[in-house]
Write a protein that holds these residues in place. Sequence first.
Motif, PDB file in Angstrom:
ATOM      1  N   THR A 238      38.310  33.695  43.072  1.00 18.58           N
ATOM      2  CA  THR A 238      38.086  33.533  41.640  1.00 18.58           C
ATOM      3  C   THR A 238      39.042  32.474  41.095  1.00 18.58           C
ATOM      4  OG1 THR A 238      39.716  35.202  41.033  1.00 18.58           O
ATOM      5  CG2 THR A 238      37.460  35.972  41.496  1.00 18.58           C
ATOM      6  N   GLU A 239      38.765  31.995  39.894  1.00 17.77           N
ATOM      7  CA  GLU A 239      39.676  31.033  39.274  1.00 17.77           C
ATOM      8  C   GLU A 239      41.048  31.660  39.021  1.00 17.77           C
ATOM      9  OE1 GLU A 239      39.441  27.625  38.626  1.00 17.77           O
ATOM     10  OE2 GLU A 239      37.883  28.041  40.099  1.00 17.77           O
ATOM     11  N   GLN A 240      41.055  32.948  38.713  1.00 23.95           N
ATOM     12  CA  GLN A 240      42.343  33.623  38.523  1.00 23.95           C
ATOM     13  C   GLN A 240      43.139  33.627  39.813  1.00 23.95           C
ATOM     14  OE1 GLN A 240      42.104  37.604  36.934  1.00 23.95           O
ATOM     15  NE2 GLN A 240      44.238  38.076  37.435  1.00 23.95           N
ATOM     16  N   GLN A 241      42.475  33.900  40.932  1.00 24.30           N
ATOM     17  CA  GLN A 241      43.157  33.888  42.223  1.00 24.30           C
ATOM     18  C   GLN A 241      43.673  32.501  42.570  1.00 24.30           C
ATOM     19  OE1 GLN A 241      39.878  35.574  44.467  1.00 24.30           O
ATOM     20  NE2 GLN A 241      40.986  37.499  44.781  1.00 24.30           N
ATOM     21  N   ARG A 242      42.893  31.466  42.234  1.00 20.42           N
ATOM     22  CA  ARG A 242      43.352  30.095  42.493  1.00 20.42           C
ATOM     23  C   ARG A 242      44.627  29.812  41.702  1.00 20.42           C
ATOM     24  NH1 ARG A 242      40.497  24.421  42.287  1.00 20.42           N
ATOM     25  NH2 ARG A 242      38.579  25.497  41.756  1.00 20.42           N
ATOM     26  N   HIS A 243      44.648  30.158  40.424  1.00 16.38           N
ATOM     27  CA  HIS A 243      45.839  29.911  39.602  1.00 16.38           C
ATOM     28  C   HIS A 243      47.024  30.734  40.108  1.00 16.38           C
ATOM     29  CE1 HIS A 243      44.506  27.386  36.144  1.00 16.38           C
ATOM     30  NE2 HIS A 243      43.303  27.791  36.542  1.00 16.38           N
ATOM     31  N   GLU A 244      46.777  31.966  40.515  1.00 21.17           N
ATOM     32  CA  GLU A 244      47.869  32.790  41.047  1.00 21.17           C
ATOM     33  C   GLU A 244      48.441  32.185  42.317  1.00 21.17           C
ATOM     34  OE1 GLU A 244      46.022  36.559  41.526  1.00 21.17           O
ATOM     35  OE2 GLU A 244      46.287  37.158  39.418  1.00 21.17           O
TER      36      GLU A 244
END
Length: 390
Positions: A238-244
């Motif tokens: 997910t985009e959240q996982q990418r940012h994390e």
Amino acid sequence: MSVEKVIVVGAGVAGLTAALSFAQKGARVDILEQTAVLSEVGAGLQISANAARILDRLGVLGELSPKWTEPETVTLAAGSSLKDLASVLIGDSGKARWGAPYGVLHRATLQAALIAAVEAQPNCTLHLGVRVDAPSIEKLEEISGERADIIVGADGVWSRLRKIVPGAGTARFSGFVAWRFLVPMDQAPAFLPRNRVTAFTGADAHIVTYPLKEANAFNLVAITRGRDPGEAWSVVPTEQQRHEFVDRALKSWHPDIKALLINAPTPTWWPLFGVTPGNWTDGERVALVGDAAHAMLPFAAQGAAMAIEDAHDLACLAMRMPVKDALHAYQALRKPRVEKVKARGDFNRFAYHARGPVRIARDLVLASRPAARLAADLDWIYGYRAGDTV
């Protein structure tokens, strides 16, 4: 001739190389592959001279040369500053030194070239859509229709053929994952030169990048710590996982690299599995090659090369001596080399992910070593001539 009939399980790089190596020496080869349509996943590969030399012998290199890129250097750079730390010459001087080129390409390009060579080889028969969940020598020979002198397990890290090799290793999550990106060439920033492989180093990750001519894009692979997803191949985050991931693993990195990975087209991440130590043969008729025998982490960029070497050395041995002797010699020859390459990868991981005083010492040592000395340190890897030593 000691080997007349061979069954190869798996039509990846290792299996197709094994099939061509046996067939070129006169053996008839059945290749059993569980997928109905071969569509190789993954991204880029580095094919160093030790593997390119074998592909040339098998008549495959000529198909690859127009499609791949031959970088001038492999360069180590600092992820925090983007400054170069050291370079190894692998272009024309590397070709002269090791007797074969060093190329980078998409995995699918290599597999397509190997498949074309197999289809043009009258001694090879490729069987697609053949799934054997509980393999046995008898079952494989039933599918082939005749007895095999040797059976080659080239079915990857989740190998089912390992089950018929007493004392074989098992797949084990390494604790690392690989985030993979393809950045279109027209969107690539200036700090990604098109004429080299660059390894950016950092405390919690390192990133390897190089151009892929066939994709008109840069391949970027970021290796960092990650969680075990179980028996999986690739995951779309997910985009959240990418940012994390960027915030955690690249916290101290240069903002231009962080921005590149945040804005790059949808990545995938891949869990990295190894195989625990164990037997590679049953001592009778079965041999494991490549990831089925010894899946390794990509810190030395030798996973595909070791699979290609395994396959070719095995064929050369098996066609020159009785099969039992050949299997013993294969394991005795290949295990020490693979272990040494793994050890080099472990050293690279330590060096790439160094922090604090260790990082400073690393940078000082690299800065003091001439390019020729760095190249000489790799002679034992890139100068290996599979088949000649047997």
